[in-house]
Motif scaffolding. Structure first.
Motif, PDB file in Angstrom:
ATOM      1  N   UNK A 161       0.536  -1.137   0.026  1.00 24.90           N
ATOM      2  CA  UNK A 161       0.323   0.029   0.312  1.00 24.90           C
ATOM      3  C   UNK A 161       0.838   1.505  -0.189  1.00 24.90           C
ATOM      4  N   UNK A 162       2.386   1.028   1.269  1.00 25.86           N
ATOM      5  CA  UNK A 162       2.289   2.553   0.773  1.00 25.86           C
ATOM      6  C   UNK A 162       3.329   2.814  -0.410  1.00 25.86           C
ATOM      7  N   UNK A 163       3.442   2.428  -1.147  1.00 25.80           N
ATOM      8  CA  UNK A 163       4.434   2.006  -2.518  1.00 25.80           C
ATOM      9  C   UNK A 163       3.809   2.079  -3.774  1.00 25.80           C
ATOM     10  N   UNK A 164       2.253   2.446  -3.781  1.00 26.99           N
ATOM     11  CA  UNK A 164       1.190   2.218  -4.412  1.00 26.99           C
ATOM     12  C   UNK A 164       0.312   3.128  -4.654  1.00 26.99           C
ATOM     13  N   UNK A 165       0.285   4.170  -3.074  1.00 26.89           N
ATOM     14  CA  UNK A 165      -0.648   5.101  -3.544  1.00 26.89           C
ATOM     15  C   UNK A 165       0.091   6.111  -2.622  1.00 26.89           C
ATOM     16  N   UNK A 166       0.407   7.338  -3.095  1.00 29.21           N
ATOM     17  CA  UNK A 166       0.475   8.608  -2.283  1.00 29.21           C
ATOM     18  C   UNK A 166      -0.131   9.024  -1.117  1.00 29.21           C
ATOM     19  N   UNK A 167       0.547   9.451   0.194  1.00 32.85           N
ATOM     20  CA  UNK A 167      -0.230   9.588   1.607  1.00 32.85           C
ATOM     21  C   UNK A 167      -1.851   9.965   1.467  1.00 32.85           C
ATOM     22  N   UNK A 325     -13.711  14.190   5.465  1.00 29.80           N
ATOM     23  CA  UNK A 325     -14.419  15.307   6.265  1.00 29.80           C
ATOM     24  C   UNK A 325     -13.872  15.692   7.307  1.00 29.80           C
ATOM     25  N   UNK A 326     -13.987  14.108   8.349  1.00 29.44           N
ATOM     26  CA  UNK A 326     -13.536  13.938  10.138  1.00 29.44           C
ATOM     27  C   UNK A 326     -11.867  13.679  10.161  1.00 29.44           C
ATOM     28  N   UNK A 327     -12.320  12.920   9.377  1.00 28.43           N
ATOM     29  CA  UNK A 327     -10.998  12.270  10.244  1.00 28.43           C
ATOM     30  C   UNK A 327     -10.583  10.786   9.595  1.00 28.43           C
ATOM     31  N   UNK A 328      -9.555   9.831   9.858  1.00 32.88           N
ATOM     32  CA  UNK A 328      -9.985   8.510  10.006  1.00 32.88           C
ATOM     33  C   UNK A 328     -10.157   8.015  11.255  1.00 32.88           C
ATOM     34  N   UNK A 329      -9.439   8.916  12.403  1.00 32.05           N
ATOM     35  CA  UNK A 329      -8.933   8.898  13.933  1.00 32.05           C
ATOM     36  C   UNK A 329     -11.118   9.082  13.853  1.00 32.05           C
ATOM     37  N   UNK A 330     -11.672   9.494  14.196  1.00 29.37           N
ATOM     38  CA  UNK A 330     -12.429   9.776  14.768  1.00 29.37           C
ATOM     39  C   UNK A 330     -13.354   9.177  13.254  1.00 29.37           C
ATOM     40  N   UNK A 331     -13.554   9.113  12.865  1.00 31.89           N
ATOM     41  CA  UNK A 331     -14.576   7.671  11.517  1.00 31.89           C
ATOM     42  C   UNK A 331     -14.031   6.631  12.397  1.00 31.89           C
ATOM     43  N   UNK A 332     -13.477   6.601  12.653  1.00 34.84           N
ATOM     44  CA  UNK A 332     -13.084   4.695  13.610  1.00 34.84           C
ATOM     45  C   UNK A 332     -13.589   4.657  14.639  1.00 34.84           C
ATOM     46  N   UNK A 444      -2.034  12.913  13.863  1.00 40.76           N
ATOM     47  CA  UNK A 444      -1.177  13.965  13.188  1.00 40.76           C
ATOM     48  C   UNK A 444       0.754  13.951  14.007  1.00 40.76           C
ATOM     49  N   UNK A 445       0.555  14.026  15.156  1.00 43.09           N
ATOM     50  CA  UNK A 445       2.082  13.594  15.703  1.00 43.09           C
ATOM     51  C   UNK A 445       3.109  12.252  15.203  1.00 43.09           C
ATOM     52  N   UNK A 446       1.482  11.496  15.670  1.00 44.52           N
ATOM     53  CA  UNK A 446       2.881   9.740  15.208  1.00 44.52           C
ATOM     54  C   UNK A 446       3.409  10.203  13.586  1.00 44.52           C
ATOM     55  N   UNK A 456      -3.645  16.646   5.228  1.00 40.69           N
ATOM     56  CA  UNK A 456      -4.262  17.633   5.783  1.00 40.69           C
ATOM     57  C   UNK A 456      -5.650  17.315   6.807  1.00 40.69           C
ATOM     58  N   UNK A 457      -6.012  15.842   6.731  1.00 43.41           N
ATOM     59  CA  UNK A 457      -7.197  16.068   7.096  1.00 43.41           C
ATOM     60  C   UNK A 457      -7.125  14.117   7.834  1.00 43.41           C
ATOM     61  N   UNK A 458      -6.534  13.784   9.219  1.00 37.13           N
ATOM     62  CA  UNK A 458      -6.362  12.385   8.788  1.00 37.13           C
ATOM     63  C   UNK A 458      -6.606  11.916  10.980  1.00 37.13           C
TER      64      UNK A 458
END
Length: 458
Positions: A161-167, A325-332, A444-446, A456-458
């Motif tokens: 995944x990190x090799x085939x897709x940008x952040x 819209x809300x970030x992966x952490x909040x959605x999880x 974000x710090x991690x 921009x949104x995580x």
């Protein structure tokens, strides 16, 4: 199958992504999606629908007057055999995955390792056609081999995944992969439903129909694995020192030591280990709960899981949009609240009430794919460059590899109480603790601490 010619760029994921042309990257992504398309039928048709109730029925047929079977002389309640076999398969995967992760990182040849793990698992699944009579030991053995193999293969799959897709595109790419998997699961379940419900018209017994459904999942897995093996590219790495296999456990120790330099990445892994243990146990034990505790027939279970598959496609894509819209952490975190409510609802679910079971299945479908896809993409931001397979080996131990505690707790709860309701409600603790641990991770710090650009949104 030999790997395609590797590129000569230094193997950092961002440089690999930046150096590839857009069409080549999209071709790899499409090939990558197809491994989910290939192996997800095992998770749905075999692990979630057919094998649990079928293996339990075989074990009960072989049980003594007190309802126990005795593998290796150990008294095991027949209704707990499936859960225990899942736990054992995870222990086997834990032993193998560090070796595979080290081999992938040291040689850069993920594809031959992916092919080996995939086809061992596909062969074991196809072999379930011979599971009949009192052969509960054969069933447990094939389950252990297949379940361990899919765990090992997912280490390598996720490391791409990190090799085939940008952040900024990983949430979307990861979610599409899950959507492909749920699409194939739904398609095969429709075919399974036709065969199972019409087995008399096909001249088959119910047992024959189940065994064909199990074996066909292995054939499907093996056939569609050819697509990612043709499209994914291995990246060259600098020549290593000692042999990868011999250094597997030393590499794992080195990985854990390295993770101590990235405590926030380790904190996320701990949270994921806990809540995903609950998710994996619900997936693997739902059909046993439905058939043994709620008295639902196999057709109802197949239809319910088919509903899960259809809604999971929309759920994975929809939660991907929510993450933007809300970030992966909040959605999880929101999805984990829903998982907790699902288990509470399952505890109070009345017997012989298919409609209520379908409602619960719908809720599972809406959060299942998204919670897993977003967890994978979020972790990909926390991996230091050049350590993808190594870190994803540890991640896969959390995903499938260390998900032994949930089935063990489920099996022990049933063995001690004889109640599947007590067993299912015991899983709430995994979601509560997992939510608390995840909420404490400053993502974000991690990401910045891992040396990666912060989206921009995580």
């Amino acid at each position: 199958m030999s790997a395609e010619t590797a590129d000569t760029a230094e193997p950092t994921p961002e440089r690999a992504v930046e150096g590839a042309d857009a069409e080549g990257r999209r071709r790899e992504q499409r090939g990558w999606y197809f491994y989910d398309f290939a192996c997800s039928v095992y998770s749905t048709s075999v692990l979630t629908v057919f094998l649990g109730p079928y293996l339990t029925s075989i074990a009960k047929a072989a049980a003594d007057a007190d309802g126990f079977v005795h593998p290796l002389g150990i008294p095991v309640r027949a209704g707990s055999l499936f859960a225990y076999a899942v736990s054992v398969s995870v222990v086997v995967a834990v032993v193998v995955m560090p070796i595979v992760g080290a081999a992938a990182d040291r040689t850069g040849r993920k594809k031959p390792l992916l092919a080996t793990a995939a086809y061992v698992g596909a062969a074991a699944t196809t072999g379930m056609f011979f599971l009949d009579g009192h052969r509960y030991l054969l069933g447990a053995f094939l389950l252990i081999v297949a379940n361990a193999s899919i765990s090992v293969s997912m280490v390598l799959y996720n490391a791409y995944l990190p090799q085939i897709a940008g952040p900024d595109e990983r949430d979307a790419v990861s979610s599409r992969g899950w959507a492909f998997g749920y699409t194939s699961g739904a398609l095969v379940l429709v075919l399974n439903l036709v065969l199972y419900t019409g087995h008399d018209s096909f001249g088959l017994s119910e047992s024959d129909a189940v065994r064909i459904c199990l074996a066909s999942a292995g054939v499907w897995w093996g056939a569609f694995t050819l697509v990612p093996l043709r499209r994914l590219r291995d990246r060259r790495v600098a020549p290593g020192g000692e042999g990868a296999v011999g250094s597997g456990w030393r590499q794992l120790r080195a990985t854990l030591r390295d993770m101590r330099r990235h405590p926030l990445t380790l904190s996320f892994l701990l949270a994921y280990l806990v809540y995903n243990d609950g998710i994996q146990t619900v997936i693997s034990q739902a059909s046993v709960y439905g058939s043994e505790e709620l008295g639902l027939d196999q057709t109802t279970l197949i239809t319910a899981v088919l509903l899960v598959q259809v809604l999971a496609v929309a759920g994975a894509l929809g939660m991907g949009r929510l993450a933007r819209a809300y970030g992966a952490k909040r959605t999880i975190l929101a999805s984990l609240v829903v998982w907790t409510l699902i288990l509470v609802g399952g505890y109070f679910l009345p017997s012989d009430a298919p409609v209520f079971f379908y409602v619960l299945a719908s809720a599972i479908g809406l959060v299942l794919g998204g919670s897993q896809a977003l967890s994978r993409s979020l972790f990909s931001h926390l991996v230091p460059r050049g350590k993808e397979a190594e870190y994803f080996s540890a991640y896969e131990m959390s995903d499938r590899g260390l998900s032994w505690l949930g089935p063990l707790v489920f099996g022990l709860a049933y063995q001690l109480t004889g109640s599947y309701r007590d067993a299912i409600i015991s899983l709430v603790i995994f979601f509560v603790i997992g939510s608390v641990l995840l909420a404490r991770v400053p993502v974000r710090q991690a990401v910045a601490a891992a040396g990666n650009p912060v989206p921009e949104r995580i």
